[in-house]
Scaffold this active site. Structure first.
Site, short mmCIF file in Angstrom:
data_model
loop_
_atom_site.label_atom_id
_atom_site.label_comp_id
_atom_site.label_asym_id
_atom_site.label_seq_id
_atom_site.Cartn_x
_atom_site.Cartn_y
_atom_site.Cartn_z
N GLY A 51 0.82 -1.21 0.00
CA GLY A 51 0.00 0.00 0.00
C GLY A 51 0.85 1.25 0.00
O GLY A 51 1.73 1.40 0.83
N SER A 52 0.59 2.19 -0.93
CA SER A 52 1.49 3.31 -1.04
C SER A 52 0.97 4.35 -2.03
O SER A 52 -0.16 4.29 -2.50
CB SER A 52 2.86 2.82 -1.49
OG SER A 52 2.73 2.06 -2.69
N ARG A 53 1.86 5.29 -2.38
CA ARG A 53 1.55 6.35 -3.33
C ARG A 53 2.81 6.61 -4.15
O ARG A 53 3.93 6.58 -3.62
CB ARG A 53 1.12 7.61 -2.58
CG ARG A 53 0.90 8.85 -3.46
CD ARG A 53 0.52 10.02 -2.56
NE ARG A 53 0.53 11.29 -3.29
CZ ARG A 53 -0.53 11.81 -3.90
NH1 ARG A 53 -1.69 11.17 -3.88
NH2 ARG A 53 -0.45 12.98 -4.52
#
Length: 217
Positions: free
Chosen positions: A183-185
């Protein structure tokens, strides 16, 4: 179909595979149906580290998405400590179900990489780009005479950023340059003077190394 897995996750793949398989074997002795839960978790783990091949568009004027996910924002940004000139930022949110391998948006030479420790806000939080753990990859496009920035940002779940390129590395468009785990950006900054058109809008789903995210002059 063969599930291709990224080399960036070898350690996690080995550890989680051993753990979930051992747990499934133990639960099987109690009740065969109970073993389905850890087996499902094993499938999810392997799926997270998948690394599918991509069809990279040709042409130096196009920039491809640096990650899979959903476009959450498109905004103008002034020059600053990490941005050599005014730029347009395209932010991409990666859920735990997306491919997490990062790819370079263009061919070029890595001018610098900079890791910055920080917080672990949710990757959709408006301050995550400023406060979270992150890694910047600055890429020079010699023919265009500009530099684009790829920013890897950790999220509330992600706690490890992998950067697989170093200063002076020569990159091809769509080449793998690392990943952010769980999970990230990922953000792409394009110099405003070089930008001809942003090819995506907020809410669009993009594929790293394949979706054309912008056209440059």
């Amino acid at each position: 179909m063969i599930l291709l897995l990224t080399a960036y996750g070898r350690k996690e793949i080995a550890l989680f595979s051993l753990f979930w398989t051992a747990l499934a074997a133990g639960l099987w002795q109690l009740h065969p149906a109970a073993a389905l839960i850890p087996l499902a978790a094993l499938v999810f783990t392997l799926s997270f580290f998948r690394d599918p091949t991509r069809r990279v568009p040709v042409g130096p004027e196009t920039l491809v998405a640096p990650a899979d996910g959903r476009v959450t924002d498109i905004a103008d940004f002034p020059a600053g400590e990490h941005l050599p000139e005014p730029s347009v930022r395209v932010g991409i949110f990666l859920s735990v179900f997306d491919v997490h391998v990062n790819r370079t948006p263009c061919a070029g030479v890595v001018k610098s990489t900079k890791y910055t420790p920080g917080d672990y806000l949710d990757a959709r939080h408006p301050d995550c780009a400023r406060r979270n753990e992150r890694n910047d990859i600055l890429i020079e496009r010699a023919p265009a005479g500009d530099r684009v920035l790829v920013r890897q940002i950790s999220g509330a779940i992600a706690r490890r950023i992998v950067c697989a390129c170093r200063e002076n590395d020569v990159l091809e468009k769509g080449q793998r340059v690392g990943m952010i785990k769980f999970g990230s950006r990922t953000e792409l900054y394009v110099p405003s003077r070089s930008l001809a058109e942003v090819m995506v809008k907020v809410g669009d789903r993009v594929k790293g190394g394949e979706t054309v995210i912008a056209r440059t002059r």
